[in-house]
Design a protein around this motif. Structure first.
Motif, PDB file in Angstrom:
ATOM      1  N   ALA A 263       0.821  -1.224   0.000  1.00 32.77           N
ATOM      2  CA  ALA A 263       0.000   0.000   0.000  1.00 32.77           C
ATOM      3  C   ALA A 263       0.852   1.271   0.000  1.00 32.77           C
ATOM      4  O   ALA A 263       0.336   2.357  -0.271  1.00 32.77           O
ATOM      5  N   ASP A 264       2.155   1.153   0.283  1.00 34.46           N
ATOM      6  CA  ASP A 264       3.049   2.319   0.301  1.00 34.46           C
ATOM      7  C   ASP A 264       3.502   2.735  -1.092  1.00 34.46           C
ATOM      8  O   ASP A 264       4.065   3.817  -1.258  1.00 34.46           O
ATOM      9  N   GLY A 265       3.303   1.892  -2.100  1.00 41.20           N
ATOM     10  CA  GLY A 265       3.860   2.127  -3.425  1.00 41.20           C
ATOM     11  C   GLY A 265       3.561   3.498  -4.002  1.00 41.20           C
ATOM     12  O   GLY A 265       4.450   4.180  -4.512  1.00 41.20           O
ATOM     13  N   ALA A 266       2.304   3.929  -3.922  1.00 43.01           N
ATOM     14  CA  ALA A 266       1.930   5.233  -4.494  1.00 43.01           C
ATOM     15  C   ALA A 266       2.636   6.372  -3.768  1.00 43.01           C
ATOM     16  O   ALA A 266       3.094   7.340  -4.394  1.00 43.01           O
ATOM     17  N   ASP A 267       2.760   6.265  -2.436  1.00 40.15           N
ATOM     18  CA  ASP A 267       3.450   7.315  -1.685  1.00 40.15           C
ATOM     19  C   ASP A 267       4.940   7.336  -1.987  1.00 40.15           C
ATOM     20  O   ASP A 267       5.542   8.401  -2.061  1.00 40.15           O
ATOM     21  N   LEU A 268       5.541   6.163  -2.172  1.00 39.66           N
ATOM     22  CA  LEU A 268       6.960   6.136  -2.514  1.00 39.66           C
ATOM     23  C   LEU A 268       7.194   6.800  -3.870  1.00 39.66           C
ATOM     24  O   LEU A 268       8.160   7.553  -4.038  1.00 39.66           O
TER      25      LEU A 268
ATOM     26  N   ALA B 224       9.505  10.055  -4.428  1.00 37.87           N
ATOM     27  CA  ALA B 224      10.581  10.005  -5.424  1.00 37.87           C
ATOM     28  C   ALA B 224      10.401  11.087  -6.483  1.00 37.87           C
ATOM     29  O   ALA B 224      11.379  11.722  -6.900  1.00 37.87           O
ATOM     30  N   ARG B 225       9.165  11.324  -6.896  1.00 38.18           N
ATOM     31  CA  ARG B 225       8.896  12.353  -7.908  1.00 38.18           C
ATOM     32  C   ARG B 225       9.319  13.725  -7.413  1.00 38.18           C
ATOM     33  O   ARG B 225       9.792  14.566  -8.180  1.00 38.18           O
TER      34      ARG B 225
ATOM     35  N   LEU C 171      13.293   8.811 -11.579  1.00 37.86           N
ATOM     36  CA  LEU C 171      11.938   8.385 -11.247  1.00 37.86           C
ATOM     37  C   LEU C 171      11.568   7.148 -12.054  1.00 37.86           C
ATOM     38  O   LEU C 171      11.697   7.131 -13.272  1.00 37.86           O
ATOM     39  N   ASN C 172      11.131   6.122 -11.347  1.00 41.98           N
ATOM     40  CA  ASN C 172      10.650   4.908 -11.991  1.00 41.98           C
ATOM     41  C   ASN C 172       9.142   5.015 -12.169  1.00 41.98           C
ATOM     42  O   ASN C 172       8.506   5.947 -11.676  1.00 41.98           O
ATOM     43  N   SER C 173       8.536   4.042 -12.837  1.00 41.72           N
ATOM     44  CA  SER C 173       7.085   4.070 -13.043  1.00 41.72           C
ATOM     45  C   SER C 173       6.367   3.813 -11.719  1.00 41.72           C
ATOM     46  O   SER C 173       6.919   3.153 -10.823  1.00 41.72           O
ATOM     47  N   PRO C 174       5.141   4.317 -11.564  1.00 41.42           N
ATOM     48  CA  PRO C 174       4.372   4.019 -10.347  1.00 41.42           C
ATOM     49  C   PRO C 174       4.249   2.516 -10.103  1.00 41.42           C
ATOM     50  O   PRO C 174       4.325   2.051  -8.967  1.00 41.42           O
ATOM     51  N   TYR C 175       4.106   1.759 -11.180  1.00 43.86           N
ATOM     52  CA  TYR C 175       3.987   0.308 -11.075  1.00 43.86           C
ATOM     53  C   TYR C 175       5.219  -0.308 -10.417  1.00 43.86           C
ATOM     54  O   TYR C 175       5.110  -1.225  -9.598  1.00 43.86           O
ATOM     55  N   SER C 176       6.401   0.210 -10.754  1.00 46.05           N
ATOM     56  CA  SER C 176       7.628  -0.364 -10.193  1.00 46.05           C
ATOM     57  C   SER C 176       7.684  -0.175  -8.677  1.00 46.05           C
ATOM     58  O   SER C 176       8.168  -1.048  -7.955  1.00 46.05           O
ATOM     59  N   TYR C 177       7.181   0.954  -8.170  1.00 42.96           N
ATOM     60  CA  TYR C 177       7.177   1.176  -6.720  1.00 42.96           C
ATOM     61  C   TYR C 177       6.190   0.227  -6.032  1.00 42.96           C
ATOM     62  O   TYR C 177       6.458  -0.251  -4.927  1.00 42.96           O
ATOM     63  N   LEU C 178       5.069  -0.034  -6.676  1.00 44.34           N
ATOM     64  CA  LEU C 178       4.129  -1.015  -6.119  1.00 44.34           C
ATOM     65  C   LEU C 178       4.776  -2.394  -6.044  1.00 44.34           C
ATOM     66  O   LEU C 178       4.694  -3.077  -5.017  1.00 44.34           O
TER      67      LEU C 178
END
Length: 182
Positions: free
Chosen positions: A21-26, A30-31, A38-45
């Motif tokens: 659940a932290d992926g979007a905040d990470l 990072a942004r 910056l990696n894709s939002p998917y990569s942080y998830l």
């Protein structure tokens, strides 16, 4: 085994493992970080799911992520923690969160018996904050720090569209820290 949490009194944050659940905040943090690729939002998830055990997240009193460190144990050198990214939200920069994240993560891995004897990270020459972070970490751990070019600037593709000029990617310097004192 439940991972221990660390509270950083200086920054008033709680540090623990990453959660999906932290992926979007990470991605948001990072942004907002200057100089961080910056990696894709998917990569942080995915990172928060697949590499949660080797990552740490700092949360404010409300439980919202305000900083993170992502990393992995190198398959060819399992005693080496490679730090992929470290970022702290504007609201908590300059309060010691980044250093507390590195200390908490390496401490957690040591407590779990996986604990790295070395740390590696790459830093671009212009990233003064990361240079200071890793030098400070090495001093706190009584460890040597060496630097060498891992990826020269020419190794990076030109990601700019043909109709606009973009600065070339700086070389990535490999920082090796170790052996780490417990």
């Amino acid at each position: 085994m439940t991972a221990p949490h660390l509270t950083s009194p200086k920054a008033a944050v709680d540090i623990g493992p990453a959660r999906p659940a932290d992926g979007a905040d990470l991605w948001r943090i990072a942004r907002g970080a200057d100089g961080l690729d910056l990696n894709s939002p998917y990569s942080y998830l995915l990172w928060c799911r697949d590499f949660a055990a080797t990552s740490a997240v700092a949360r404010n009193a409300g439980g919202r992520p305000v900083g993170f460190v992502t990393g992995y144990l190198r398959p060819e050198a399992p005693g080496t923690l490679f730090v992929w990214q470290v970022a702290v939200d504007d609201s908590h920069r300059g309060t010691g969160v980044a250093g507390a994240l590195l200390d908490a993560l390496t401490g957690r891995l040591a407590a779990e018996g996986r604990g790295p004897s070395r740390l590696e990270a790459t830093v671009t020459p212009g990233n003064v904050a990361s240079d200071r972070l890793f030098r400070s970490f090495a001093r706190r751990r009584g460890a040597a720090l060496t630097r060498e070019v891992l990826f020269p600037a020419e190794a990076f593709p030109d990601a700019a569209p043909a109709d606009r000029a973009a600065p070339a990617h700086e070389p990535e310097l490999l920082y090796r820290i170790g052996p780490l004192a417990p």
